[in-house]
Write a protein that holds these residues in place. Structure first.
Motif, PDB file in Angstrom:
ATOM      1  N   GLN A  15      83.869  50.913  57.830  1.00  0.00           N
ATOM      2  CA  GLN A  15      84.459  51.552  59.021  1.00  0.00           C
ATOM      3  C   GLN A  15      85.344  52.733  58.633  1.00  0.00           C
ATOM      4  O   GLN A  15      85.245  53.812  59.218  1.00  0.00           O
ATOM      5  CB  GLN A  15      85.287  50.534  59.810  1.00  0.00           C
ATOM      6  N   VAL A  16      86.192  52.498  57.647  1.00  0.00           N
ATOM      7  CA  VAL A  16      87.119  53.576  57.253  1.00  0.00           C
ATOM      8  C   VAL A  16      86.334  54.718  56.621  1.00  0.00           C
ATOM      9  O   VAL A  16      86.503  55.893  56.987  1.00  0.00           O
ATOM     10  CB  VAL A  16      88.195  53.043  56.274  1.00  0.00           C
ATOM     11  N   TRP A  17      85.447  54.368  55.710  1.00  0.00           N
ATOM     12  CA  TRP A  17      84.735  55.414  54.966  1.00  0.00           C
ATOM     13  C   TRP A  17      83.826  56.242  55.893  1.00  0.00           C
ATOM     14  O   TRP A  17      83.823  57.478  55.838  1.00  0.00           O
ATOM     15  CB  TRP A  17      83.931  54.781  53.824  1.00  0.00           C
ATOM     16  N   ASP A  18      83.079  55.563  56.727  1.00  0.00           N
ATOM     17  CA  ASP A  18      82.203  56.294  57.657  1.00  0.00           C
ATOM     18  C   ASP A  18      83.017  57.132  58.635  1.00  0.00           C
ATOM     19  O   ASP A  18      82.641  58.252  58.982  1.00  0.00           O
ATOM     20  CB  ASP A  18      81.309  55.322  58.448  1.00  0.00           C
ATOM     21  N   ARG A  77      86.612  62.146  61.026  1.00  0.00           N
ATOM     22  CA  ARG A  77      87.768  62.056  61.913  1.00  0.00           C
ATOM     23  C   ARG A  77      89.009  61.676  61.121  1.00  0.00           C
ATOM     24  O   ARG A  77      88.921  61.058  60.068  1.00  0.00           O
ATOM     25  CB  ARG A  77      87.494  60.990  62.993  1.00  0.00           C
ATOM     26  N   PRO A  78      90.180  62.053  61.648  1.00  0.00           N
ATOM     27  CA  PRO A  78      91.408  61.654  60.951  1.00  0.00           C
ATOM     28  C   PRO A  78      91.594  60.143  61.008  1.00  0.00           C
ATOM     29  O   PRO A  78      91.166  59.499  61.975  1.00  0.00           O
ATOM     30  CB  PRO A  78      92.518  62.368  61.718  1.00  0.00           C
ATOM     31  N   LEU A  79      92.246  59.605  59.995  1.00  0.00           N
ATOM     32  CA  LEU A  79      92.496  58.162  59.919  1.00  0.00           C
ATOM     33  C   LEU A  79      93.103  57.630  61.213  1.00  0.00           C
ATOM     34  O   LEU A  79      92.707  56.575  61.721  1.00  0.00           O
ATOM     35  CB  LEU A  79      93.447  57.908  58.730  1.00  0.00           C
ATOM     36  N   SER A  80      94.032  58.383  61.763  1.00  0.00           N
ATOM     37  CA  SER A  80      94.748  57.912  62.958  1.00  0.00           C
ATOM     38  C   SER A  80      93.810  57.705  64.148  1.00  0.00           C
ATOM     39  O   SER A  80      94.137  56.985  65.088  1.00  0.00           O
ATOM     40  CB  SER A  80      95.851  58.901  63.328  1.00  0.00           C
ATOM     41  N   GLU A  81      92.650  58.353  64.116  1.00  0.00           N
ATOM     42  CA  GLU A  81      91.720  58.236  65.261  1.00  0.00           C
ATOM     43  C   GLU A  81      90.649  57.169  65.083  1.00  0.00           C
ATOM     44  O   GLU A  81      89.781  57.012  65.931  1.00  0.00           O
ATOM     45  CB  GLU A  81      91.040  59.593  65.505  1.00  0.00           C
ATOM     46  N   LEU A  82      90.692  56.466  63.974  1.00  0.00           N
ATOM     47  CA  LEU A  82      89.647  55.449  63.740  1.00  0.00           C
ATOM     48  C   LEU A  82      90.060  54.162  64.459  1.00  0.00           C
ATOM     49  O   LEU A  82      90.531  53.203  63.854  1.00  0.00           O
ATOM     50  CB  LEU A  82      89.452  55.209  62.244  1.00  0.00           C
ATOM     51  N   THR A  83      89.858  54.159  65.761  1.00  0.00           N
ATOM     52  CA  THR A  83      90.438  53.091  66.571  1.00  0.00           C
ATOM     53  C   THR A  83      89.716  51.758  66.436  1.00  0.00           C
ATOM     54  O   THR A  83      90.194  50.747  66.950  1.00  0.00           O
ATOM     55  CB  THR A  83      90.483  53.512  68.056  1.00  0.00           C
ATOM     56  N   ARG A  91      95.581  50.964  59.496  1.00  0.00           N
ATOM     57  CA  ARG A  91      95.602  52.428  59.405  1.00  0.00           C
ATOM     58  C   ARG A  91      96.968  52.913  58.945  1.00  0.00           C
ATOM     59  O   ARG A  91      97.088  53.809  58.109  1.00  0.00           O
ATOM     60  CB  ARG A  91      95.268  53.044  60.764  1.00  0.00           C
ATOM     61  N   GLN A  92      97.996  52.279  59.500  1.00  0.00           N
ATOM     62  CA  GLN A  92      99.356  52.691  59.110  1.00  0.00           C
ATOM     63  C   GLN A  92      99.631  52.390  57.643  1.00  0.00           C
ATOM     64  O   GLN A  92     100.202  53.215  56.928  1.00  0.00           O
ATOM     65  CB  GLN A  92     100.393  51.986  59.991  1.00  0.00           C
ATOM     66  N   ALA A  93      99.188  51.212  57.211  1.00  0.00           N
ATOM     67  CA  ALA A  93      99.428  50.843  55.810  1.00  0.00           C
ATOM     68  C   ALA A  93      98.713  51.817  54.867  1.00  0.00           C
ATOM     69  O   ALA A  93      99.289  52.270  53.866  1.00  0.00           O
ATOM     70  CB  ALA A  93      98.946  49.409  55.570  1.00  0.00           C
TER      71      ALA A  93
END
Ligand code: SAH
Length: 363
Positions: free
Chosen positions: A32-35, A42-48, A55-57
């Motif tokens: 999920q994060v990598w894709d 997309r920016p990390l903050s938008e990977l809902t 995400r914060q960690a």
């Protein structure tokens, strides 16, 4: 992996390294994060789809390498230059150019440059340091996000990445190559859409020839005799033309990629019929394509670009000697975003002295 003494940024980590960090999380989290980061860009903050706490960690452990300082546009909005601040205060620039059916992203590989080419603004200010993988990769992600170009339909076609910003990519081989692998393997940008431009660092060309991906190779030639080239591009004293030609022939053989030569057209310096004949004799055996770039004015170099008629004539001379040449359209001249005009580090001395830096830089 990272800049000396710096903590890694998210862009520094390979997939495997991020996987180690996410050890203990369900396996699909890494996908999920990598894709999200590299396929969807997309920016990390938008990977809902990833829990906010995670995400914060990640964001706290791996903060961004780049902070956007300034955006400038030219050519009716089709050219955009981004000025980024690195964590240690150095500044680098990247330029996005939209064309009808493609988008080209010109990125930096070093803060400053040690090659000291006489006409190049970056060369005139000298070398600060190599960029890390993350600092290179995040220029691409950041630019695509800032300009809304990460979607293919918005960009109107393929994305090309060229290492023609600040710095000499083959003097920072490890980080540049790791970034190429990220663009290719993780972002799905084909090797034929990635161009490494070098002033002719032979050991780097040899490593490229042995590398997995056949990227395009551009060589900033500007002179085809050693006497003149020693003056314009001093690295020629270390890697003279004859040795350079041999390594380029090897590259072609190994990678089956067309080589291109960049030639800044400098009035009265390298634009005579004789220069064209020398260039043709050098380029023909390598079947190289020549890009003619009207010299862009830089503060530390007194010469003028060749007149347009001279450039056309020079191209015709090359053609009569059996060498193909293209006259490069000038993009971004009005915002100092054109080839060889990037010298962001003129602002560093201001940036290092406190808070007013940004406001002053923007004037
Ligand atoms: N160090 C690498 C990449 C950075 S320069 C290299 O030398 O290829 C990107 C391109 O801009 C090079 O072809 C460089 O020679 C060219 N260039 C530099 N200064 C220029 C100027 N003032 N006018 C036109 N082209 C320039």
């Amino acid at each position: 992996m990272t800049a000396p003494g710096a903590d890694p940024s998210l862009g520094d980590l390979s997939r495997a390294e991020l996987g180690e960090l996410l050890d203990g999380e369900p396996a699909y989290r890494l996908d999920q994060v990598w894709d999200g980061l590299y396929r969807q860009r997309r920016p990390l903050s938008e990977l809902t789809n990833v829990p906010k706490s995670l995400r914060q960690a990640i964001g706290e452990l791996l903060p961004p390498a780049l902070t956007l300082v300034r955006t400038q546009s030219a050519d009716r909005g089709t050219t955009t230059k981004h000025l980024w601040s690195l964590r240690d205060g150095h500044l680098v620039e990247s330029v996005l150019m939209r064309y009808r059916n493609r988008t080209t992203l010109c990125i930096s590989s070093q803060a400053g440059c040690a090659m000291a080419c006489s006409f190049c603004a970056t060369g005139q200010v000298g070398f600060d340091r190599n960029l890390s993988v993350g600092e290179i990769v995040e220029q691409v992600l950041g630019t695509l996000q800032e300009t809304g170009s990460n979607d293919r339909s918005a960009s109107g076609g393929a994305i090309n990445i060229v290492f023609m910003g600040m710095g000499e990519p083959l003097a920072n081989y490890e980080a540049v190559w790791a970034a190429v692998e990220r663009f290719h393997g993780d972002m799905g940008i084909g090797a034929r859409h990635i161009t490494v431009s070098t002033v002719g660092v032979i050991p780097g060309i040899e490593r490229l020839a042995a590398a997995a991906q056949p990227v395009n190779l551009a060589v900033s030639l500007h002179a085809a005799n050693d006497r003149l080239r020693n003056r314009i591009a001093p690295i020629n004293r270390t890697y003279p033309l004859r040795d350079l030609a041999r390594s380029l022939a090897d590259y072609r053989r190994a990678k089956r990629r067309r080589i291109s030569f960049e030639w800044a057209m400098i009035g009265g310096v390298n634009d005579t019929d004789r220069d064209a004949a020398e260039l043709a004799a050098y380029a023909r055996p390598l079947a190289a394509h020549v890009n003619l770039i009207p010299l862009n004015p830089t503060p530390g170099y007194g010469h003028e670009p060749s007149p347009a008629g001279r450039i056309e004539h020079f191209a015709a001379e090359l053609s009569s000697h059996g060498v193909n040449a293209t006259v490069r359209q000038n993009r971004g001249t009005s915002i100092d975003a054109a080839c060889g005009q990037l010298r962001a580090d003129k602002l560093v001395s201001i940036g290092r002295h406190g808070r007013g830096a940004r406001a002053r830089a923007e004037r």
